[in-house]
Write a protein that holds these residues in place. Structure first.
Motif, short mmCIF file in Angstrom:
data_model
loop_
_atom_site.label_atom_id
_atom_site.label_comp_id
_atom_site.label_asym_id
_atom_site.label_seq_id
_atom_site.Cartn_x
_atom_site.Cartn_y
_atom_site.Cartn_z
N ASP A 265 0.62 -1.02 -0.02
CA ASP A 265 -0.09 0.05 -0.11
C ASP A 265 0.81 1.30 -0.14
O ASP A 265 0.49 2.22 -0.82
CB ASP A 265 -1.06 0.13 1.24
CG ASP A 265 -2.09 0.77 0.82
OD1 ASP A 265 -2.74 0.73 0.07
OD2 ASP A 265 -2.29 1.76 2.02
N ALA A 266 1.84 1.25 0.86
CA ALA A 266 2.83 2.39 0.71
C ALA A 266 3.35 2.46 -0.38
O ALA A 266 3.90 3.79 -1.04
CB ALA A 266 4.03 2.26 2.02
N LEU A 273 0.11 5.58 -7.57
CA LEU A 273 -1.07 4.75 -8.18
C LEU A 273 -2.19 4.84 -7.39
O LEU A 273 -2.22 5.19 -6.24
CB LEU A 273 -0.59 3.25 -8.24
CG LEU A 273 0.82 2.94 -8.85
CD1 LEU A 273 0.90 1.37 -8.86
CD2 LEU A 273 0.90 3.53 -10.13
N LEU A 274 -3.59 4.64 -7.84
CA LEU A 274 -4.70 4.48 -7.23
C LEU A 274 -5.17 3.09 -7.00
O LEU A 274 -5.41 2.33 -7.93
CB LEU A 274 -5.86 5.05 -8.22
CG LEU A 274 -5.49 6.43 -8.84
CD1 LEU A 274 -6.77 6.92 -9.83
CD2 LEU A 274 -5.31 7.44 -7.95
N ARG A 275 -4.96 2.76 -5.63
CA ARG A 275 -5.35 1.57 -5.01
C ARG A 275 -6.82 1.42 -5.09
O ARG A 275 -7.61 2.28 -4.25
CB ARG A 275 -4.63 1.07 -4.08
CG ARG A 275 -4.86 -0.50 -3.43
CD ARG A 275 -4.05 -0.92 -2.27
NE ARG A 275 -4.30 -2.13 -2.30
CZ ARG A 275 -3.64 -2.79 -1.09
NH1 ARG A 275 -2.70 -2.34 -0.52
NH2 ARG A 275 -3.93 -4.33 -1.31
N VAL A 611 11.81 0.03 4.98
CA VAL A 611 10.67 0.81 4.95
C VAL A 611 10.51 1.60 6.32
O VAL A 611 11.12 0.93 7.51
CB VAL A 611 9.24 -0.02 4.76
CG1 VAL A 611 9.03 -0.50 3.50
CG2 VAL A 611 9.10 -1.01 5.79
N VAL A 612 10.01 3.00 6.23
CA VAL A 612 9.92 3.50 7.35
C VAL A 612 8.52 3.42 8.16
O VAL A 612 7.40 3.39 7.32
CB VAL A 612 10.27 5.01 7.10
CG1 VAL A 612 10.22 5.92 8.36
CG2 VAL A 612 11.63 5.15 6.41
N LYS A 627 -0.45 2.52 12.72
CA LYS A 627 0.81 2.85 11.96
C LYS A 627 0.56 3.18 10.51
O LYS A 627 -0.61 3.11 10.00
CB LYS A 627 1.65 1.62 12.32
CG LYS A 627 1.60 0.22 11.26
CD LYS A 627 0.49 0.02 10.35
CE LYS A 627 0.66 -1.55 9.79
NZ LYS A 627 -0.39 -2.46 10.21
N ALA A 628 1.52 3.77 9.91
CA ALA A 628 1.44 4.19 8.59
C ALA A 628 3.27 3.94 7.97
O ALA A 628 4.11 3.94 8.82
CB ALA A 628 1.27 5.53 8.26
N LEU A 629 3.09 3.48 6.92
CA LEU A 629 4.37 3.04 6.21
C LEU A 629 4.78 3.90 5.12
O LEU A 629 4.05 4.44 4.26
CB LEU A 629 4.46 1.55 5.91
CG LEU A 629 4.05 0.39 6.91
CD1 LEU A 629 4.10 -0.68 6.07
CD2 LEU A 629 5.12 0.67 7.85
#
Length: 903
Positions: A265-266, A273-275, A611-612, A627-629
């Motif tokens: 996703d990240a 891109l449009l997921r 990845v961060v 969380k987010a990546l």
């Protein structure tokens, strides 16, 4: 990326089908029939050693019997025969082959491996195996076993699943949506997502690309091609396996939280891109993108004869991040004059259940002319009071009139609840996207909005890092390499502090003691001003200390510290008898009442590399799962976006009597972590939990760092582990020309937009004409953004900056072709510095860079009247030839070798 011979794969002039039989269900027979039925205009051959003919097509027994090499070979033989067919096709000179056959296996010594080796040796491109095939309606190519042929259009579909590709064909057969190509890639033995994204990015017949992804084979190749494609057209992706478990158990909280799908996703977000989440959404995207080219904003007006459906549409619009358009005062007044007194007076515009076709058309005409909205969604609920078909015809008639008048009218979307095929046909003929429900329609509208926003974001110049941030990379590497030389997997606490200090990441002070007695002495310096300390066990065999009783908090005296250390040693030894206990680390207990507990770190993904991660921290971090990546490298803009994707970001603002967090300091930490893993690829995982943040700044209370020898994840040049190639700092040069002119020559950065704009202001119109082959009147933000925001995996640009006044005085750029074989250069100097030797310096640098990247040649197009540039190129060894496409210019070509050196 390699588009080598993809033209022959997708637009062949001749085809040879291998395999099949007269049996009705024979795969080869079905493919041959599809090729002929589609009306393919090139030569069609059949290679079959068992049957002299199939359905009237005469066969030859071997490739050697063909009169000429085919562009495309379609292979439908049993698995065991495929390698020999591939070898024979390559030897005969075929350009590309589609392996429809499944069951070739994977890995070394498999049938697939034998095919790959033979094809590579012959330069034969392979699609598949285990795929549906290829359909290109525009050239009447149906080299597949799909059941029907879709219409020609401008949507390209690339699917890892043959079933999904077949589903798109069937869906399209029920609509008037057309495709530029449908490609089923199967096992991606050779041709993969990256290759096809590269091809369709520059394919004039393709306006948007739809992807069905199960896994990415080469993440760096995919990211580079996807970012290039998304800059030019919408790319929509649906990925299966969203809830698949992580491939391995992670040793840190960061690693455990960075699930595989979250990383995908990240990556999709970073590429623009449009997921979408399922096939329904993918079909909605096809419906929208197949009929509407663009949308100016996210303000949607809704016209309906049913108030409830309109309100539901507004709800979904707000859910998806859109804006319910306000009605301008003029349009509201004009609607009042033509609608019943009971109309809604606002958006959604409810024109009441008895609305007929005339009322719909009059209201739609006003809404479409209102500058307060960007698009209009028309909803019809069937009633006995008006004909749904007549109303649909009125809407399409209005659309046709506006198209004739305006060329590109305001986008319209439609939902006719419960309508039959006749209504669908009406909207299909008018190329107005129509959907079964209001949710589908709003989602389709938002696909266009998200693409527009992504395209705009990719053109924004991020804020630069503080100039005083100068990481001590040598210290960081020394610390990490010392641990690796001792075959350790983890840095000890004191090494973590030294590593963080090298990158100015704030961390609580730490002391070390090998024995309880030493701990008693060492803690004295920490127990000042009533402060308390924490004691943590240090063992290279124990990662989560609290799980084994290896953490004691709030100790207020040296004696307490000694006793706690003694008890801890005994407890940990009992819980983990085999663990080697080195000692304890001592930390001051930090009291910051208004601080929020966050987590930040680096995880290692099997596909995309480092990845961060950022999110809500603390002891319940995995249970909260907020969380987010993001893929490194990061700039501050990307760091802010990463923070804002989390729920905890709302807690960073001020609330009640709690002041807001200094979010700039959090963003800086994230950027520094990304830079750290770029500079020191031996860092495998990094975990800061908690990272305290308040209005005073940030502080890492506890951190763990896992290290290991570098195992390159990606082949070729550039960083061995990052999927996105970082800023190539190693190519920065301080040079001197003459006695006093000192210059910094470095790769361009996204934040250089102002520098480049000022540079163009001081280039004469004549020099600009010689560079751009036409007069240049102005340099827009978009134009300069394309020059400064580079994907370093495929292009480079160097700017020369005068160190005396920090002004740009020249630049040179190189863009490699998709096969990374050759590159095209361009150079421009500020008009007032020409003739001083800068052009020579920049040309030598770009030649050196091209050699280091492994390019075989570079070339540049030069106007014949540009005598100074032609003279310099000849002196550098370029061969000057006529430009076959432009008699007013010529092409300078330089063949490169590792030994070639220019001074």
């Amino acid at each position: 990326m390699s588009t080598y011979r993809l033209e022959q794969l997708l637009r062949p002039r001749s085809i040879a089908v291998v395999g099949g039989s007269p049996r009705e269900k024979s795969l080869g027979r079905a493919v041959l029939k599809n090729i002929r039925t589609a009306g393919f205009t090139g030569a069609i051959s059949l290679v079959n050693s068992r049957y002299p003919a199939i359905d009237g097509t005469i066969s030859v027994k071997a490739f050697a019997d063909l009169s000429s090499p085919p562009d495309l070979v379609v292979i439908c033989v049993p698995p065991v025969s495929v390698p020999s067919v591939v070898a024979e096709a390559g030897a005969r000179g075929a350009a590309a082959a589609i392996i429809i056959t499944a069951g070739l296996g994977h890995g070394s010594s498999s049938l697939a491996d034998a095919c790959e080796r033979s094809a590579r040796a012959a330069g034969l491109r392979l699609l598949g195996p285990n795929c549906l095939g290829v359909l290109v309606p525009g050239v009447k190519l149906n080299a597949s076993f799909a059941s029907s042929m879709p219409l020609a259009g401008d949507l390209a579909v690339v699917s890892q699943s043959g079933a999904i590709a077949a589903g798109m064909v069937e869906w399209a057969s029920q609509r008037t949506v057309g495709f530029s190509a449908i490609v089923s890639i199967g096992d991606q033995l050779d041709v993969d997502f990256g290759d096809l994204l590269e091809f369709f990015a520059f394919d004039r017949a393709t306006r948007a690309v739809l992807l069905y992804v199960e896994s990415v084979k080469d993440a760096r190749k995919f990211m580079s091609a996807a970012r290039a494609a998304a800059r030019t057209k919408p790319v929509v992706v649906v990925k299966s396996g969203r809830h698949a478990a992580a491939a391995r158990a992670a040793a840190t909280h960061t690693g455990a939280m960075a699930g595989s799908d979250a990383v995908y996703d990240a990556a999709f977000r970073r590429a623009g891109l449009l997921r979408v989440l399922d096939l329904g959404e993918l079909f909605d995207a096809a419906e929208t993108l197949g009929r509407v080219k663009t949308v100016a904003g996210k303000r949607l007006a809704i016209l309906t004869n049913g108030g409830g459906t309109g309100v539901l549409a507004i709800d979904r619009l707000l859910d998806f991040g859109g804006i319910a358009a306000e009605l301008s005062e003029d349009i509201r007044a004009r609607l009042d004059r033509i609608l019943p007194a009971t109309w809604s007076k606002s958006n959604p515009v409810d024109i009441i259940g008895d609305a007929d076709a005339v009322r719909y058309e009059k209201a739609l005409e006003l809404l479409a002319s209102d500058s307060a909205n960007d698009a209009v969604l028309v909803i019809n609920v069937p009633t006995a009071l008006a004909s749904a078909t007549d109303t649909a015809s009125a809407v399409t008639d209005f659309s046709e009139k506006r198209r004739e008048k305006d060329g590109v009218p305001k986008p319209l979307f439609s939902v006719w609840l419960g309508s039959g095929g006749s209504v669908s046909e009406i909207f299909d003929r008018a190329k107005i996207p129509h959907y079964p429900t209001e949710t589908d329609a709003v989602r389709g509208f938002m696909h266009l909005v998200r693409h527009s926003e992504a395209a705009t974001a990719m053109m924004e110049a991020p804020p630069s890092l503080p100039e005083n941030f100068a990481p001590d990379m040598s210290t960081a590497r020394r610390v990490v390499m010392a641990a690796i030389s001792q075959t350790r997997d983890w840095l000890d606490p004191l090494e973590v502090v030294e590593l963080f200090d090298a990158y100015a990441i704030p961390i609580a002070r730490t002391a070390f003691a090998a024995t309880p007695e030493e701990a008693e002495k060492v803690c004295a310096s920490l127990l000042t001003n009533g402060q308390k300390v924490a004691v943590k066990v240090v063992s290279r065999d124990i990662v989560h200390k609290s799980d084994v009783g290896g953490v004691r908090l709030n100790l207020s005296s040296p004696m307490e510290v000694r006793r706690a250390t003694e008890e801890m040693f005994a407890t940990v030894k009992a819980a983990r008898p085999q663990a080697r206990i080195i000692g304890v680390s001592l930390h001051p207990m930090i009291v910051r009442p208004a601080a929020r507990e966050l987590i930040a770190g680096i995880a290692d993904d099997d596909t995309f590399g480092p990845v961060v991660l950022f999110g809500h921290g603390g002891t319940a971090v995995e249970a909260i799962d907020d969380k987010a990546l993001a893929l490194p490298p990061l700039d501050l803009k990307l760091a802010y976006e990463l923070i804002n994707q989390t729920r905890v970001s709302r807690l960073l603002r001020a609330y009640r009597n709690v002041p807001p967090v200094n979010i700039n300091e959090i963003a800086l930490v994230l950027v520094k972590l990304a830079q750290l893993v770029a500079d020191v690829p031996e860092i495998r995982e990094l975990d800061i939990n908690p990272l305290l943040a308040d209005d005073k700044g940030v502080l890492a209370l506890d951190a763990r760092v896992a290290v290991a020898k570098v195992v390159p994840k990606f082949a070729g040049h550039g960083h061995p582990r990052l999927a996105i190639r970082p800023y190539p700092k190693e190519w920065e040069r301080h040079v001197r020309i003459g006695e006093s002119w000192r210059l910094l020559i470095r790769p361009v950065r996204p934040e250089d937009e102002h520098l480049v704009h000022a540079f163009f202001e001081r280039v004469s119109p004549e020099d600009l004409r010689l560079r751009f082959f036409a007069p240049v009147k102005e340099f827009s933000h978009v134009f300069i953004a394309r020059l400064t925001q580079l994907d370093y995996a495929r292009a480079i640009a160097f700017v020369a900056i005068d160190e005396a006044n920090h002004e740009m005085v020249g630049g040179v750029r190189l863009h490699a072709d998709a096969n990374y074989y050759a590159g095209e250069y361009a150079i421009l100097l500020r008009s007032d510095v020409k003739g001083r030797g800068l052009g020579w310096k920049l040309m030598n640098l770009i030649i050196e860079y091209a050699q280091a990247e492994g390019l075989k040649r570079i070339k540049g197009q030069i106007l014949r009247e540009n005598s100074a540039m032609l003279r310099m190129c000849r002196e550098l060894g370029f061969n000057i030839v006529d430009d076959p496409d432009d008699p007013g210019s010529c092409v300078a070509v330089l063949s490169l070798s590792a030994e070639k050196k220019h001074s």
